[in-house]
Design an enzyme around this catalytic site. Structure first.
Site, mmCIF file in Angstrom:
data_model
loop_
_atom_site.group_PDB
_atom_site.id
_atom_site.type_symbol
_atom_site.label_atom_id
_atom_site.label_comp_id
_atom_site.label_asym_id
_atom_site.label_seq_id
_atom_site.Cartn_x
_atom_site.Cartn_y
_atom_site.Cartn_z
ATOM 1 N N ARG A 173 0.815 -1.220 0.000
ATOM 2 C CA ARG A 173 0.000 0.000 0.000
ATOM 3 C C ARG A 173 0.849 1.271 0.000
ATOM 4 O O ARG A 173 0.440 2.302 0.524
ATOM 5 C CB ARG A 173 -0.968 0.012 1.190
ATOM 6 C CG ARG A 173 -1.898 -1.190 1.245
ATOM 7 C CD ARG A 173 -2.803 -1.282 0.012
ATOM 8 N NE ARG A 173 -3.610 -2.496 0.069
ATOM 9 C CZ ARG A 173 -3.268 -3.655 -0.505
ATOM 10 N NH1 ARG A 173 -2.143 -3.735 -1.200
ATOM 11 N NH2 ARG A 173 -4.042 -4.711 -0.426
ATOM 12 N N SER A 222 -11.366 -0.352 2.869
ATOM 13 C CA SER A 222 -10.598 -0.693 4.071
ATOM 14 C C SER A 222 -9.966 0.556 4.674
ATOM 15 O O SER A 222 -9.327 1.340 3.971
ATOM 16 C CB SER A 222 -9.511 -1.717 3.734
ATOM 17 O OG SER A 222 -10.094 -2.947 3.334
ATOM 18 N N GLU A 292 -5.014 3.262 6.374
ATOM 19 C CA GLU A 292 -4.726 3.192 4.946
ATOM 20 C C GLU A 292 -5.267 4.432 4.246
ATOM 21 O O GLU A 292 -4.838 4.776 3.148
ATOM 22 C CB GLU A 292 -5.382 1.924 4.389
ATOM 23 C CG GLU A 292 -5.109 1.605 2.950
ATOM 24 C CD GLU A 292 -5.697 0.260 2.555
ATOM 25 O OE1 GLU A 292 -6.407 0.210 1.539
ATOM 26 O OE2 GLU A 292 -5.455 -0.737 3.270
#
Length: 299
Positions: A173, A222, A292
């Site tokens: 990520r 998420s 995130e």
């Protein structure tokens, strides 16, 4: 501000908007106004806009699908550049493709299925654009952008530069795409596969995603990264936080790593809920969850 908007209007084929509510452009349906909101239709317009913004010292951010981002309630004091106009897509006979930064990931996957090209099908149903997917090395299942990326074209005030994949340093990520650059296109490589097999698999992936994550309320996907060897949703579940709410923001009853806007949520509600989740998970497990989601704008 009106003078700058007029100058940008001379560059762009689309309207320049002042005070545009960013809640209209984010999947959480949260966010205050942008001082200036612009939507270049191609790379030439984008670079010219970046050059002008640099000349006047105007801060800016790029916005694609509006997922994985939380805009604060005070909005963004600067320019918000919407990348939806970067829609070019071209394939060659060897399974390589050049895909515009504004192309939705799902649209690319559909084209790959038609051509029998595999490599991103695990991402089916992911609500992101290619540009954003490169910046965060989006992934799902056993695949991510790093697995198919040859390089990316990055725009700045002085033009467009090609960065090969090794320079982009894609990790979990993360990437090395620097501030002040926008992904205008990605160079991708795929492997050959059966279109029929791919079509069946993609359909199943979308159905699985809807079953597991189909929360039915505005969300950003998420919220937390998975810690090494762990799954964020399981850690949150261990604290029995499904349904836990702060103001209009609520931990999804369907997926514990999703925060939903149950109606009238403000960015401050989401931030307070994120902090509460982190505190409770750390107290129970000793693990500090890392968000995130990118937070932008002013309170």
């Amino acid at each position: 501000m009106h003078v700058l908007a007029a100058r940008l209007g001379e560059i762009l084929h689309s309207p320049v908007q002042l005070g545009e509510p960013l809640s209209r452009h984010t999947s959480w349906r949260i966010g205050g106004p942008a001082e200036i909101f612009l939507s270049p239709c191609d790379t030439k317009e984008l670079v010219a806009s970046l050059e002008l913004l640099a000349q006047v010292g105007m801060p800016w951010i790029a916005l694609g699908a509006g997922t994985n981002v939380l805009v604060r309630d005070g909005g963004f004091r600067g320019a918000v550049i919407h990348t939806g106009g970067l829609q070019d897509m071209a394939f060659d006979a060897d399974g390589r493709a050049r895909v515009g930064g504004g192309v939705p990931v799902m649209r690319l996957i559909r084209h790959c299925v038609e051509r029998g090209l595999a490599g991103l099908e695990d991402l089916a149903g992911l609500p992101a654009t290619i540009g954003g997917a490169v910046v965060m090395n989006a992934g799902a299942g056993k695949q991510d952008l790093a697995g198919v990326l040859d390089g990316a074209f990055l725009a700045g005030p002085s033009g467009v530069e090609y960065w090969p994949a090794d320079r982009l340093e894609l990790g979990y990520r993360t990437s090395a795409v620097p501030p002040g650059r926008i992904v205008t296109a990605a160079s991708l490589r795929f492997r050959k596969a059966s279109p029929e097999v791919l079509e069946t698999y993609v359909r199943q992936r979308v159905q699985q995603r809807r079953k597991a994550q189909g929360v039915g309320k505005p969300n950003a996907g998420s919220v937390f990264k998975n810690p090494p060897g762990q799954q964020a949703w399981r850690l949150i579940d261990s604290c029995e936080l499904r349904g836990f709410a702060v103001g209009g923001a609520q931990v999804s009853e369907k997926h514990a790593n999703f925060i939903v806007n149950r109606g009238g949520a403000r960015a401050e509600d989401v931030l307070r809920l994120i902090a509460e989740i982190q505190k409770k998970v750390e107290k129970r497990t000793g693990i500090v969850l890392e968000p995130e989601v990118k937070v932008v704008g002013q309170a």
